[in-house]
Every structure is written in C-alpha cells, then in structure tokens.
Write an enzyme that holds these catalytic residues in place. Sequence first.
Site, PDB file in Angstrom:
ATOM      1  N   HIS A   1      -3.857  10.753   6.266  1.00  0.00           N
ATOM      2  CA  HIS A   1      -2.612   9.570   6.626  1.00  0.00           C
ATOM      3  C   HIS A   1      -1.852  10.523   7.862  1.00  0.00           C
ATOM      4  CE1 HIS A   1      -0.236  12.435   4.466  1.00  0.00           C
ATOM      5  NE2 HIS A   1      -0.655  11.984   3.104  1.00  0.00           N
TER       6      HIS A   1
ATOM      7  N   ASP B   1       0.786  -1.115   0.113  1.00  0.00           N
ATOM      8  CA  ASP B   1      -0.205   0.158  -0.130  1.00  0.00           C
ATOM      9  C   ASP B   1       0.975   1.254   0.031  1.00  0.00           C
ATOM     10  OD1 ASP B   1      -2.723   1.279   0.114  1.00  0.00           O
ATOM     11  OD2 ASP B   1      -1.994   1.822   2.008  1.00  0.00           O
TER      12      ASP B   1
ATOM     13  N   GLU C   1       1.149   5.876   0.539  1.00  0.00           N
ATOM     14  CA  GLU C   1       0.294   6.940   1.034  1.00  0.00           C
ATOM     15  C   GLU C   1       1.028   8.040   0.044  1.00  0.00           C
ATOM     16  OE1 GLU C   1      -2.280   7.116   2.500  1.00  0.00           O
ATOM     17  OE2 GLU C   1      -1.999   5.092   3.516  1.00  0.00           O
TER      18      GLU C   1
ATOM     19  N   GLU D   1      -5.648  18.551   3.034  1.00  0.00           N
ATOM     20  CA  GLU D   1      -6.682  17.213   3.078  1.00  0.00           C
ATOM     21  C   GLU D   1      -6.119  15.873   3.112  1.00  0.00           C
ATOM     22  OE1 GLU D   1      -6.429  19.308  -1.008  1.00  0.00           O
ATOM     23  OE2 GLU D   1      -6.472  19.706   1.249  1.00  0.00           O
TER      24      GLU D   1
ATOM     25  N   HIS E   1      -4.922   6.283   7.873  1.00  0.00           N
ATOM     26  CA  HIS E   1      -4.408   5.174   6.982  1.00  0.00           C
ATOM     27  C   HIS E   1      -3.010   5.316   7.321  1.00  0.00           C
ATOM     28  CE1 HIS E   1      -7.589   5.425   3.595  1.00  0.00           C
ATOM     29  NE2 HIS E   1      -8.037   5.619   4.750  1.00  0.00           N
TER      30      HIS E   1
ATOM     31  N   ASP F   1      -2.023  -0.780   6.415  1.00  0.00           N
ATOM     32  CA  ASP F   1      -3.066  -1.049   5.394  1.00  0.00           C
ATOM     33  C   ASP F   1      -2.836  -2.513   4.740  1.00  0.00           C
ATOM     34  OD1 ASP F   1      -4.433   0.832   6.461  1.00  0.00           O
ATOM     35  OD2 ASP F   1      -4.468   2.259   4.535  1.00  0.00           O
TER      36      ASP F   1
END
Length: 229
Positions: free
Chosen positions: A57, A7, A9, A52, A150, A155
């Site tokens: 995260h 995963d 970010e 945002e 997150h 994740d």
Amino acid sequence: MREIVFDTETTGLDPRSGDRLVEIGCIEMFNRVPTGAVFHCYFNPERDMPAEAEAVHGLSIAFLSDKPKFAEKADDLLAFIADSPMVAHNAGFDFGFINNELELCGREPVSRDRMVDTVAIARRKHPGAKLSLDALCSRYGIDRSHRTKHGALLDAELLAQLYVELQGGRQIGLELAAQSAIAVTEEVVTVTSSVTRVFRSPRPHSASAEELARHAEFMAGFSEPIWSR
C-alpha cells in the site's frame, strides 16, 4: 436502501497477532448509486510497518506518524456507517480488523450480520474463476489503470462499481429502458384511443359454393392422398 462499500489497509494479515488498521475508505451508496458521501482516514498504528505490507500500500510509518489514532476517529466512523449493510471484498478480513480496533478502544463490534462479501457473490456467479479485485474488474471492463498500489478509498471506488455489476448492473439499466418504452407505448395508446374511427362492415371470408366445387375437383386429381386414409 443505504449501503456502505469499504476497504481497509493494514500492517499485516492478522489483528490477533498485533497487526493494526492504517487506512479505511468508505463510500455511501443509495439504491446501488454512489451519493458522493465518503469517509476516508489514515491511522497511526502505534507500531512498526513491515516492509512487505508497505510494498503493497505504500504507507510508511514516517507518513502515518502524525495521523490520528483509530480511537480518535472511531465515533466519526461509527456515525458514518450507522446501521447500514457493509460491502467489502473478502469482507471477513476487513470486519476482523475494524472490530479489533473497536474492541481496543472500548466500542461495540460491528455485527457480521451486516456483512456483504463480494468475493462470495463473485464465487457464486463465476465458479472456478479468479476472484481478486483486479481480475473481476478486468472481467467487467472496469478501468483500474490508475491503481498502481492498493489504497482503501481507491479500492472502495472500484469495488462500488464491481458490486453494481455483480448485482446485474447492466441488466438493471436494460430493465429501466424497457419500462420507459412501455410508458411511452401506453402514452401513445392513450392519445390514439381518442381518435374517432369509421365503422366498416366485416368482409366475408368463407369460401363460396363455386370455390368449394373447384377445390373438390382439384383434390380429386390426387391418387390415394395420405389425408384421406
């Protein structure tokens, strides 16, 4: 079979508009079982962090400012993933960011032929259902209570569990149990087959003349039975 569940970010949604990778978490699986080997790294994106994205995260520019740039860790990442299939949730998004970073530092992109998308798998299994990682973890009873924001490695750990379930994880366990039961049965048969058995003559099972006569007398008491038509 070796697979990499991973995963990422990022600073946003589109690498073509200047968004960058800020974290990656990879988990090695062999025959759908995690081996314990992981690759996890934060990256300095060399740009600002939109509010945002940070809200999703929790990674601020202050935190990332002393982290390595992607180019400094690219070879380590490529060595870890090697040529294994790569599993991600909405994999096209993650592949887009990884390949953008590889292009920026002069490396070859990761072939999309290696891409395994758990969203596509879940859509085939559960058409019309919610397909977010949270929703699918709830469907399969995967504990995510420790997931407040997150995080790439967290994740990836959840996704590794989900991936096994989407591939029939519990059914695989039942099949293994059935195979074990068969093996035990075969072992018992092998042991008992060596026991000496006493021969007994077969017992007669056809009706005697007396029994046939009594049956005919009984049947004669029925008036126009359907089996005689």
